[in-house]
Design an enzyme around this catalytic site. Structure first.
Site, PDB file in Angstrom:
ATOM      1  N   VAL A   1       1.063  -1.153   0.122  1.00 37.22           N
ATOM      2  CA  VAL A   1      -0.500   0.041  -0.026  1.00 37.22           C
ATOM      3  C   VAL A   1       0.514   1.444   0.410  1.00 37.22           C
ATOM      4  O   VAL A   1       2.345   1.431   0.270  1.00 37.22           O
ATOM      5  CB  VAL A   1      -1.192   0.076   1.046  1.00 37.22           C
ATOM      6  N   CYS A   2       0.021   2.571  -0.738  1.00 38.01           N
ATOM      7  CA  CYS A   2       1.178   3.574  -0.847  1.00 38.01           C
ATOM      8  C   CYS A   2       1.076   3.693   0.598  1.00 38.01           C
ATOM      9  O   CYS A   2       0.132   3.473   1.784  1.00 38.01           O
ATOM     10  CB  CYS A   2       0.515   4.493  -1.200  1.00 38.01           C
ATOM     11  N   PRO A   3       2.351   4.519   1.043  1.00 38.14           N
ATOM     12  CA  PRO A   3       3.492   5.079   0.204  1.00 38.14           C
ATOM     13  C   PRO A   3       4.680   3.896  -0.246  1.00 38.14           C
ATOM     14  O   PRO A   3       5.176   4.302  -0.520  1.00 38.14           O
ATOM     15  CB  PRO A   3       3.864   6.428   1.117  1.00 38.14           C
ATOM     16  N   ASP A  29      -1.801  -0.937  -5.968  1.00 37.94           N
ATOM     17  CA  ASP A  29      -3.243  -0.516  -5.273  1.00 37.94           C
ATOM     18  C   ASP A  29      -3.370   0.825  -6.211  1.00 37.94           C
ATOM     19  O   ASP A  29      -2.633   1.638  -6.526  1.00 37.94           O
ATOM     20  CB  ASP A  29      -1.624   0.028  -3.754  1.00 37.94           C
TER      21      ASP A  29
END
Length: 70
Positions: free
Chosen positions: A11-13, A38
């Site tokens: 998942v970001c970041p 994502d």
């Protein structure tokens, strides 16, 4: 040397962080391809490229190609 990063499932970041770390390892003019599933990557990676003055060559489904400009 072009580099490919498999960031699927992250998942970001995290995909952007991995891109930022990998970009200095390639020569100017070469690319880093980020595979990221994502949905936030579709916004975060192009924004990072604009902020860092790097070229987003391709933003296809779950695949982002960034060319190092400097």
């Amino acid at each position: 040397m072009n580099v490919e990063l498999d960031c699927q499932g992250m998942v970001c970041p995290l995909p952007v962080i991995k891109l930022a770390k990998a970009l200095p390892t390639v020569a100017v003019g070469e690319t880093v391809t980020v595979l990221a599933d994502d949905p936030a990557a579709a916004v975060d990676i192009p924004a990072w490229c604009r902020m860092r003055s790097q070229e987003l060559v391709e933003a296809a489904e779950k695949r982002y190609v960034v060319r190092r400009l400097s």
